[in-house]
Design a protein around this motif. Structure first.
Motif, PDB file in Angstrom:
ATOM      1  N   LEU A 196      -9.740 -23.338  12.704  1.00 29.69           N
ATOM      2  CA  LEU A 196     -10.860 -23.177  13.627  1.00 29.69           C
ATOM      3  C   LEU A 196     -12.159 -23.121  12.835  1.00 29.69           C
ATOM      4  CD1 LEU A 196      -9.227 -20.507  15.926  1.00 29.69           C
ATOM      5  CD2 LEU A 196      -9.844 -22.808  16.639  1.00 29.69           C
ATOM      6  N   VAL A 197     -13.130 -23.941  13.222  1.00 27.06           N
ATOM      7  CA  VAL A 197     -14.424 -24.020  12.547  1.00 27.06           C
ATOM      8  C   VAL A 197     -15.499 -23.540  13.510  1.00 27.06           C
ATOM      9  CG1 VAL A 197     -16.060 -25.547  11.377  1.00 27.06           C
ATOM     10  CG2 VAL A 197     -13.597 -25.947  11.160  1.00 27.06           C
ATOM     11  N   ASP A 198     -16.366 -22.660  13.014  1.00 28.22           N
ATOM     12  CA  ASP A 198     -17.449 -22.155  13.849  1.00 28.22           C
ATOM     13  C   ASP A 198     -18.367 -23.305  14.267  1.00 28.22           C
ATOM     14  OD1 ASP A 198     -18.923 -20.278  15.191  1.00 28.22           O
ATOM     15  OD2 ASP A 198     -20.208 -19.818  13.472  1.00 28.22           O
ATOM     16  N   GLY A 199     -18.629 -23.406  15.557  1.00 27.86           N
ATOM     17  CA  GLY A 199     -19.478 -24.455  16.080  1.00 27.86           C
ATOM     18  C   GLY A 199     -18.731 -25.677  16.549  1.00 27.86           C
ATOM     19  N   ASP A 200     -17.411 -25.698  16.373  1.00 29.17           N
ATOM     20  CA  ASP A 200     -16.606 -26.850  16.797  1.00 29.17           C
ATOM     21  C   ASP A 200     -15.774 -26.430  18.001  1.00 29.17           C
ATOM     22  OD1 ASP A 200     -15.112 -29.124  17.073  1.00 29.17           O
ATOM     23  OD2 ASP A 200     -14.785 -29.389  14.921  1.00 29.17           O
ATOM     24  N   ALA A 201     -15.836 -27.186  19.090  1.00 27.59           N
ATOM     25  CA  ALA A 201     -15.133 -26.858  20.334  1.00 27.59           C
ATOM     26  C   ALA A 201     -13.710 -27.387  20.353  1.00 27.59           C
ATOM     27  CB  ALA A 201     -15.907 -27.398  21.523  1.00 27.59           C
ATOM     28  N   SER A 202     -13.139 -27.614  19.211  1.00 30.02           N
ATOM     29  CA  SER A 202     -11.749 -28.045  19.114  1.00 30.02           C
ATOM     30  C   SER A 202     -11.131 -27.416  17.865  1.00 30.02           C
ATOM     31  CB  SER A 202     -11.641 -29.572  19.059  1.00 30.02           C
ATOM     32  OG  SER A 202     -12.297 -30.070  17.910  1.00 30.02           O
ATOM     33  N   ALA A 203      -9.800 -27.413  17.824  1.00 31.50           N
ATOM     34  CA  ALA A 203      -9.079 -26.859  16.680  1.00 31.50           C
ATOM     35  C   ALA A 203      -8.296 -27.958  16.002  1.00 31.50           C
ATOM     36  CB  ALA A 203      -8.147 -25.735  17.127  1.00 31.50           C
ATOM     37  N   LEU A 204      -8.294 -27.918  14.688  1.00 32.63           N
ATOM     38  CA  LEU A 204      -7.481 -28.849  13.919  1.00 32.63           C
ATOM     39  C   LEU A 204      -6.085 -28.266  13.728  1.00 32.63           C
ATOM     40  CD1 LEU A 204      -9.896 -30.093  11.108  1.00 32.63           C
ATOM     41  CD2 LEU A 204      -9.032 -31.396  13.049  1.00 32.63           C
ATOM     42  N   ILE A 205      -5.082 -29.082  13.898  1.00 31.26           N
ATOM     43  CA  ILE A 205      -3.697 -28.674  13.690  1.00 31.26           C
ATOM     44  C   ILE A 205      -3.138 -29.481  12.526  1.00 31.26           C
ATOM     45  CG2 ILE A 205      -1.405 -28.475  14.697  1.00 31.26           C
ATOM     46  CD1 ILE A 205      -3.469 -26.632  15.933  1.00 31.26           C
ATOM     47  N   ALA A 206      -2.730 -28.776  11.485  1.00 27.28           N
ATOM     48  CA  ALA A 206      -2.128 -29.421  10.316  1.00 27.28           C
ATOM     49  C   ALA A 206      -0.624 -29.164  10.336  1.00 27.28           C
ATOM     50  CB  ALA A 206      -2.748 -28.880   9.025  1.00 27.28           C
ATOM     51  N   GLN A 207       0.151 -30.231  10.293  1.00 27.29           N
ATOM     52  CA  GLN A 207       1.610 -30.107  10.337  1.00 27.29           C
ATOM     53  C   GLN A 207       2.128 -29.787   8.939  1.00 27.29           C
ATOM     54  OE1 GLN A 207       3.037 -33.735  12.195  1.00 27.29           O
ATOM     55  NE2 GLN A 207       3.010 -32.769  14.203  1.00 27.29           N
ATOM     56  N   VAL A 208       2.098 -28.510   8.615  1.00 25.54           N
ATOM     57  CA  VAL A 208       2.599 -28.041   7.316  1.00 25.54           C
ATOM     58  C   VAL A 208       3.767 -27.079   7.535  1.00 25.54           C
ATOM     59  CG1 VAL A 208       0.435 -28.346   6.066  1.00 25.54           C
ATOM     60  CG2 VAL A 208       0.812 -26.240   7.346  1.00 25.54           C
ATOM     61  N   HIS A 209       4.456 -27.244   8.658  1.00 24.70           N
ATOM     62  CA  HIS A 209       5.563 -26.338   8.933  1.00 24.70           C
ATOM     63  C   HIS A 209       6.726 -26.609   7.987  1.00 24.70           C
ATOM     64  CE1 HIS A 209       7.500 -29.730  10.977  1.00 24.70           C
ATOM     65  NE2 HIS A 209       6.353 -29.911  11.623  1.00 24.70           N
ATOM     66  N   GLY A 210       7.396 -25.574   7.646  1.00 24.70           N
ATOM     67  CA  GLY A 210       8.560 -25.675   6.763  1.00 24.70           C
ATOM     68  C   GLY A 210       9.247 -24.331   6.675  1.00 24.70           C
ATOM     69  N   TYR A 211      10.568 -24.323   6.789  1.00 19.95           N
ATOM     70  CA  TYR A 211      11.314 -23.066   6.758  1.00 19.95           C
ATOM     71  C   TYR A 211      12.694 -23.345   6.171  1.00 19.95           C
ATOM     72  CZ  TYR A 211      12.333 -25.284  11.240  1.00 19.95           C
ATOM     73  OH  TYR A 211      12.626 -26.206  12.210  1.00 19.95           O
ATOM     74  N   GLU A 212      13.378 -22.278   5.800  1.00 21.40           N
ATOM     75  CA  GLU A 212      14.688 -22.406   5.176  1.00 21.40           C
ATOM     76  C   GLU A 212      15.720 -22.883   6.193  1.00 21.40           C
ATOM     77  OE1 GLU A 212      15.383 -22.078   2.004  1.00 21.40           O
ATOM     78  OE2 GLU A 212      13.306 -21.590   1.525  1.00 21.40           O
ATOM     79  N   THR A 213      16.496 -23.860   5.807  1.00 21.11           N
ATOM     80  CA  THR A 213      17.548 -24.388   6.673  1.00 21.11           C
ATOM     81  C   THR A 213      18.849 -24.506   5.893  1.00 21.11           C
ATOM     82  OG1 THR A 213      16.937 -26.678   6.137  1.00 21.11           O
ATOM     83  CG2 THR A 213      15.913 -25.686   8.092  1.00 21.11           C
ATOM     84  N   ARG A 214      19.936 -24.594   6.633  1.00 24.28           N
ATOM     85  CA  ARG A 214      21.244 -24.768   6.007  1.00 24.28           C
ATOM     86  C   ARG A 214      21.394 -26.190   5.514  1.00 24.28           C
ATOM     87  NH1 ARG A 214      26.385 -26.179   8.200  1.00 24.28           N
ATOM     88  NH2 ARG A 214      25.377 -26.379  10.245  1.00 24.28           N
ATOM     89  N   GLY A 215      21.946 -26.348   4.348  1.00 22.67           N
ATOM     90  CA  GLY A 215      22.148 -27.676   3.795  1.00 22.67           C
ATOM     91  C   GLY A 215      23.264 -28.428   4.501  1.00 22.67           C
ATOM     92  N   ILE A 216      23.286 -29.735   4.312  1.00 25.98           N
ATOM     93  CA  ILE A 216      24.315 -30.580   4.925  1.00 25.98           C
ATOM     94  C   ILE A 216      25.669 -30.261   4.308  1.00 25.98           C
ATOM     95  CG2 ILE A 216      25.082 -32.948   5.287  1.00 25.98           C
ATOM     96  CD1 ILE A 216      22.157 -33.788   5.224  1.00 25.98           C
ATOM     97  N   GLN A 217      26.637 -29.965   5.156  1.00 26.12           N
ATOM     98  CA  GLN A 217      27.982 -29.613   4.708  1.00 26.12           C
ATOM     99  C   GLN A 217      29.012 -30.391   5.509  1.00 26.12           C
ATOM    100  OE1 GLN A 217      28.132 -25.396   5.358  1.00 26.12           O
ATOM    101  NE2 GLN A 217      26.840 -24.906   3.586  1.00 26.12           N
ATOM    102  N   GLU A 218      30.250 -30.304   5.052  1.00 23.42           N
ATOM    103  CA  GLU A 218      31.340 -30.964   5.771  1.00 23.42           C
ATOM    104  C   GLU A 218      31.639 -30.209   7.063  1.00 23.42           C
ATOM    105  OE1 GLU A 218      36.033 -32.297   5.181  1.00 23.42           O
ATOM    106  OE2 GLU A 218      34.947 -31.254   3.574  1.00 23.42           O
ATOM    107  N   PRO A 219      31.799 -30.916   8.179  1.00 26.26           N
ATOM    108  CA  PRO A 219      32.139 -30.241   9.438  1.00 26.26           C
ATOM    109  C   PRO A 219      33.469 -29.507   9.322  1.00 26.26           C
ATOM    110  CG  PRO A 219      31.451 -32.512   9.836  1.00 26.26           C
ATOM    111  CD  PRO A 219      31.616 -32.365   8.352  1.00 26.26           C
ATOM    112  N   LYS A 220      33.499 -28.273   9.776  1.00 25.90           N
ATOM    113  CA  LYS A 220      34.708 -27.470   9.658  1.00 25.90           C
ATOM    114  C   LYS A 220      35.687 -27.722  10.800  1.00 25.90           C
ATOM    115  CE  LYS A 220      32.463 -23.732   7.088  1.00 25.90           C
ATOM    116  NZ  LYS A 220      32.150 -22.272   7.046  1.00 25.90           N
TER     117      LYS A 220
END
Length: 482
Positions: free
Chosen positions: A110-134
């Motif tokens: 959010l920038v002061d004086g700007d009537a819009s918000a910028l969205i940066a796609q920097v999402h990232g989180y821990e996930t389970r690795g690819i494994q053999e189906p049990k």
């Protein structure tokens, strides 16, 4: 929805109120020329902080505004051109959209004086690795299975089908969870009527949350009260890829490693992935054994009860004498003996499923041996019952898909009780009613017992005999139009 204000303090006040008591929401304010002109908002644990620090914070702290920027209102354009060159950027105009994108792990700028918000796609989180189906392990074939991240799952399919006709439509379902669901299909191969029906049902789903694909499965089924599933679930990307090429439709749900495939038939639950990975000559024998054992798992307890109670004359005399001798001290009729042992066997099976991997098999095996032996020695259960239930359990394990065994478990009890009351007449009525239900059942316009009913001579060959691929491909067009 309220629009984003040009006043940075008003926007910050709204966000702090909206995220009240949300300790994982981080607010970072920056002052340039002794004025707060920039606010970064992100969700801790779901955002790649390294990317924020390298591309945003360090340039601001150490370098300040780039040369040539005269007014603070141009700061948003600075982000687009210089500070986030490798990050996907887009703009939000409303406050609620900004809140949703922050909760998805994106960075709100959010920038002061700007009537819009910028969205940066920097999402990232821990996930389970690819494994053999049990639950769907194979002797030969891919050892990769789906995971809980939907983008990883779509990439597993894209790696197997490298063609632009593979389409993936995105839907968001769940009032609170906002779960992403992907509808995958091959354009020009998938049935448009099926696609239209699936799209219509997905658009009508009203749920507070979607935690697993089963939530969606119950909404999509044509007959939710049937014990037979009309949608197949799998955690193998190779099965999904093969199904898409055949003209079926797949649904991927974020947060679960199980994909849904439709339409299906009754025989889909009796087919294994190894049927298409091993040589077709051996598959013929394996399928014959599997179909016979499936019938045994369904009908053997009922047949034993009917024969021993109502039709002993149909059993050879020497065998009948042995059975009568073994049951001489048993205090229960045959139907109660079978019910008790089936109930105990199913209970041990459930215990083995839910216990830790190290304890499950031990409890199941030891429990079956100890209880069975003790029951026979105490005279509560006769020896033939142990043999019948053991053979029934082994036969049930030949069914490749666990979800396909559940209807057989229930039908097994029903057939046993009706056979205990009416003998072979009851058994025949039970089978007839079961067949009537299966004939009337459909999976998105596909008859559940096809290609047997209605009969299709070309497709029934692949149900019984797995033809070589060089023969099957010659009739692939007809196969896909089912």
């Amino acid at each position: 929805m309220s629009a984003i204000s040009r006043n940075l303090k008003e926007n910050e006040a709204f966000l702090r109120e909206r995220f009240f008591n949300c300790s994982d929401i981080v607010f970072r304010s920056f002052a340039l020329n002794d004025e707060n002109v920039l606010l970064l908002v992100y969700l801790d644990g779901m955002t790649r902080l390294q990317g924020i620090e390298d591309n945003i914070l360090k340039p601001l702290i150490f370098n300040g505004l780039p040369q040539g920027i005269d007014r603070l209102s141009t700061l948003a354009e600075t982000f687009r051109r210089e500070w986030l060159p490798l990050t996907n950027l887009f703009t939000d105009e409303t406050q609620e959209d900004l809140v949703q994108h922050i909760l998805q792990g994106n960075l709100g700028i959010l920038v002061d004086g700007d009537a819009s918000a910028l969205i940066a796609q920097v999402h990232g989180y821990e996930t389970r690795g690819i494994q053999e189906p049990k639950k769907e392990s194979t002797l030969r074939g891919s050892k990769e299975g789906f995971v809980e991240n939907i983008r990883t799952n779509t990439s597993l399919i894209r790696r197997r089908i490298i063609h632009p006709d593979l389409k993936m439509e995105s839907y968001t379902i769940g009032k609170f969870t906002q779960t992403e669901v992907i509808l995958a299909y091959m354009q020009g191969i998938a049935d448009e009527k099926v696609l239209s029906e699936v799209r219509g049902k997905l658009g009508k789903i009203e749920l507070n949350g979607v935690i697993e694909s089963a939530y969606i499965e119950e909404w999509l089924e044509n007959n939710s009260f049937s014990i037979f599933s009309q949608i197949q679930n799998t955690e193998r990307p190779d099965i999904v890829a093969a199904s898409l090429i055949e003209g079926k439709v797949a649904l991927l749900t974020n947060g679960t490693p199980f994909a849904l495939i439709l339409p299906i038939t009754f025989w889909s639950g009796l087919q294994s992935a190894d049927d298409y990975f091993e040589r077709f000559v051996f598959v013929i024998l394996n399928r014959f054994i599997r179909y016979v054992m499936t019938f045994i798992s369904l009908a053997l307890p009922a047949l034993y009860v009917a024969l021993s109670t109502f039709h002993p004359e149909m059993i050879p005399s020497s065998l009948m004498i042995g059975i009568a001798t073994a049951r001489e001290n048993s205090p229960f009729p045959s139907v109660m003996e079978v019910f008790i042992m089936m109930f105990i066997f199913d209970g041990l099976q459930e215990a083995g499923v839910h216990l830790p991997n190290q304890l499950g098999p031990v409890v199941s095996i030891i429990g079956a041996l100890v209880i069975g032996q003790a029951a026979v020695e105490a005279g509560i259960i006769s020896t033939p019952i142990i043999i019948v239930i053991s053979l029934t359990g082994i036969a049930a394990y030949t069914i490749p898909r666990y979800s396909a065994t559940l209807p057989f478990r229930l039908v097994r009890y029903l057939l046993m009780f009706i056979s205990g009351m009416l003998g072979f007449v009851g058994f025949a009525f039970g089978i007839i009613f079961l067949l009537i239900h299966l004939v009337m059942l459909e999976s998105f316009g596909t008859p559940y017992l096809s290609p047997v009913a209605p009969f299709d001579g070309r497709r029934i060959k692949d149900m019984i005999i797995r033809y070589p691929f060089w023969i099957k491909n010659g009739r692939n067009k007809k196969w896909r139009q089912r």
